[in-house]
Motif scaffolding. Sequence first.
Motif, mmCIF file in Angstrom:
data_model
loop_
_atom_site.group_PDB
_atom_site.id
_atom_site.type_symbol
_atom_site.label_atom_id
_atom_site.label_comp_id
_atom_site.label_asym_id
_atom_site.label_seq_id
_atom_site.Cartn_x
_atom_site.Cartn_y
_atom_site.Cartn_z
ATOM 1 N N THR A 283 11.197 8.432 8.636
ATOM 2 C CA THR A 283 11.937 7.173 8.486
ATOM 3 C C THR A 283 12.678 7.167 7.151
ATOM 4 O O THR A 283 13.011 8.225 6.620
ATOM 5 C CB THR A 283 10.963 5.996 8.613
ATOM 6 O OG1 THR A 283 9.876 6.168 7.678
ATOM 7 C CG2 THR A 283 10.380 5.918 10.026
ATOM 8 N N GLY A 284 12.902 6.009 6.580
ATOM 9 C CA GLY A 284 13.762 5.889 5.397
ATOM 10 C C GLY A 284 13.307 6.657 4.178
ATOM 11 O O GLY A 284 14.128 7.007 3.318
ATOM 12 N N LYS B 176 19.322 5.579 3.474
ATOM 13 C CA LYS B 176 19.100 4.972 4.790
ATOM 14 C C LYS B 176 17.699 4.377 4.813
ATOM 15 O O LYS B 176 16.769 4.918 5.403
ATOM 16 C CB LYS B 176 19.260 6.018 5.899
ATOM 17 C CG LYS B 176 19.251 5.414 7.298
ATOM 18 C CD LYS B 176 19.407 6.486 8.373
ATOM 19 C CE LYS B 176 19.351 5.863 9.761
ATOM 20 N NZ LYS B 176 19.441 6.889 10.837
ATOM 21 N N LYS C 72 20.370 7.302 -3.040
ATOM 22 C CA LYS C 72 21.729 6.771 -3.123
ATOM 23 C C LYS C 72 22.322 7.003 -4.515
ATOM 24 O O LYS C 72 23.548 6.945 -4.705
ATOM 25 C CB LYS C 72 21.735 5.277 -2.802
ATOM 26 C CG LYS C 72 20.958 4.414 -3.773
ATOM 27 C CD LYS C 72 20.940 2.945 -3.357
ATOM 28 C CE LYS C 72 20.185 2.085 -4.370
ATOM 29 N NZ LYS C 72 20.122 0.665 -3.938
ATOM 30 N N GLN D 257 16.245 1.773 6.207
ATOM 31 C CA GLN D 257 15.624 1.164 7.388
ATOM 32 C C GLN D 257 15.789 2.043 8.628
ATOM 33 O O GLN D 257 16.855 2.619 8.826
ATOM 34 C CB GLN D 257 16.234 -0.218 7.627
ATOM 35 C CG GLN D 257 15.983 -1.206 6.504
ATOM 36 C CD GLN D 257 14.495 -1.443 6.254
ATOM 37 O OE1 GLN D 257 13.697 -1.476 7.204
ATOM 38 N NE2 GLN D 257 14.125 -1.566 4.991
ATOM 39 N N SER E 54 16.728 4.872 -1.189
ATOM 40 C CA SER E 54 17.104 5.659 -0.013
ATOM 41 C C SER E 54 18.506 5.309 0.477
ATOM 42 O O SER E 54 18.886 4.133 0.515
ATOM 43 C CB SER E 54 16.095 5.406 1.112
ATOM 44 O OG SER E 54 16.487 6.056 2.296
ATOM 45 N N TYR F 131 11.697 1.810 7.515
ATOM 46 C CA TYR F 131 11.028 2.503 6.414
ATOM 47 C C TYR F 131 9.591 2.881 6.760
ATOM 48 O O TYR F 131 9.293 4.058 6.963
ATOM 49 C CB TYR F 131 11.069 1.652 5.142
ATOM 50 C CG TYR F 131 10.692 2.454 3.910
ATOM 51 C CD1 TYR F 131 11.605 3.335 3.340
ATOM 52 C CD2 TYR F 131 9.428 2.363 3.335
ATOM 53 C CE1 TYR F 131 11.267 4.104 2.228
ATOM 54 C CE2 TYR F 131 9.085 3.110 2.227
ATOM 55 C CZ TYR F 131 10.004 3.986 1.677
ATOM 56 O OH TYR F 131 9.667 4.746 0.574
ATOM 57 N N TYR G 193 14.998 10.402 3.319
ATOM 58 C CA TYR G 193 16.429 10.572 3.059
ATOM 59 C C TYR G 193 16.731 10.774 1.578
ATOM 60 O O TYR G 193 15.912 10.450 0.715
ATOM 61 C CB TYR G 193 17.189 9.348 3.593
ATOM 62 C CG TYR G 193 17.304 9.352 5.093
ATOM 63 C CD1 TYR G 193 18.429 9.864 5.724
ATOM 64 C CD2 TYR G 193 16.272 8.878 5.889
ATOM 65 C CE1 TYR G 193 18.533 9.888 7.110
ATOM 66 C CE2 TYR G 193 16.350 8.900 7.272
ATOM 67 C CZ TYR G 193 17.489 9.414 7.874
ATOM 68 O OH TYR G 193 17.579 9.449 9.244
#
Length: 555
Positions: free
Chosen positions: A159-160, A140, A166, A142, A138, A144, A163
Amino acid sequence: MLLLAAISAARAETSPAPGEAFPVAIRIHADQPLGEWKPVWRFFGADEPNYATRPAGRKLMAELGQLRTNEVFFRTHNLLTSGDGTPGLKWGSTGVYTEDAEGKPVYHWTILDGIFDIYRAAGVRPYVEIGFMPEALSVKPQPYQHHWTPQARYGEIFTGWAYPPKDYAKWSELVFQWAKHDVERYGREEVSKWYWETWNEPNIGYWQGKREEFFRLHDSAVDAVRRALPDARVGGPDSAGGGTEFLGSFLEHCLHGTNFATGRIGTPLDFVAFHAKGSPVFTNDHVRMGIASQLRNIDSAFKIIASFPELKSKPVIIGESDPDGCAACQGDQLGYRNGALYASYTAATIARARQLAERDGVNLEGALTWAFEFEGQPLFAGFRVLASGGIDLPVLNVFRMLSQLGGQRLAIESDGAASLEAMLKGGVRDRPDVSAVATLDRNRLCVLLWHYHDDDVAGPDANVNLTLAGLPPEIRAARVEQFRIDARHSNAFAAWQSMGSPVQPTANQFAELENAGHLARLGPPGNLRITNSQASLRVRLPRQSVSLLTVQWDR
């Protein structure tokens, strides 16, 4: 929280007063087949994948498989979510993906295999939702894991895991390795029968990236699945809100856009999926269902799909098709869930979804009920489930009824049916909807009857005069059975209430509730006389009830 009490509803002042049954004539034309009956009901799902591995979850999954072995599909969120497999409300995990100290992927299939193994042992097949984002991937990560409760804001779940990745190459490789692993474990022939789609409702908070980033995520996932299994059945987008601009944009991208993974035009699309929800309210001390909202969602999505000529014959799945938008939420407006109202609503909705598909010119393949079970919760706690604590709810019995239908769908007429246009415009607020679907499979004719109204208040029964016309001229008699869901039959919730609503039933009480949750036959089987290819039956249908009649003759 309000628990569902009386399972009935009111007619308008132009209708008979409560207690006065009103007549309805329904005619089934056994000699007018309309095409093969498609079991669109055979799809189910839930947020929490790990509940399937718990005792009550295993039991319920086996019951779903018994409806139609190897023809039932189950969709669930969180199949790629990081964690140790401990379930919670709107949470689940498999811990599939981590990275070592050098950032190299490490795959862990044990929990995920355990979930799919239970499906297959039960005769259920995965409708694979590719998601959500592993913590190590992810952008982002945190915070999670969330710890949502029905008292919290819905948005706290995002939450995480919601997203983008990466690294899209690592995302693609994860999906490839997953599909490859499943082919090795279950076999190419088996996995080619599954459905694969990316994410859940990427047009709302479940996706915390941009639209183009989702298209890239989806293209990468589909390409990865197809590299592992070239004939895999792939589609999407399982978006929220029916016929949204997002759905049209996604279809345009898949049909005519540049594929982010391959650089070529188009992304494989074997089926189209979207979600449709109703909107119940609590008003004047009772629940009022919002069937019109769900049907308008369905209609608007069908119209968008039909606007693409390339999709004329493409299978369409309503990937979540429910009376409301949150299975784990509680509230007075959700008091319909434990009783027969949920069953009658489901029967009426499935029939109208089929009508809309025919009218709008799309190929409806499935309507997925987003309901399963919540382990470790109080009995009949008001969640949208098929069973509570190992005890089946009335709504599960409507699927048992539907599983009996097969062969050719027959033409029917009902002078008590609500019109499709009236239901789209305002639901079922005046006269109730008393109608039927019927099928004929060689020497077995099945009729599913329902008596539905949006308002959960008292009202009269329907006296149905059911005529079976166009029967084979050589038959003179048949055997008939009737099964019923109402306030007194196939209704474990009503039985629990009659016990005084015990928080912890005794062993004998639990056994009685289990039995009450099974599909109940209404009286013994009977003989039906057939004269001049026609037979008549009278059926008294209470408000918010469903009946299945099976008529069989010697060949």
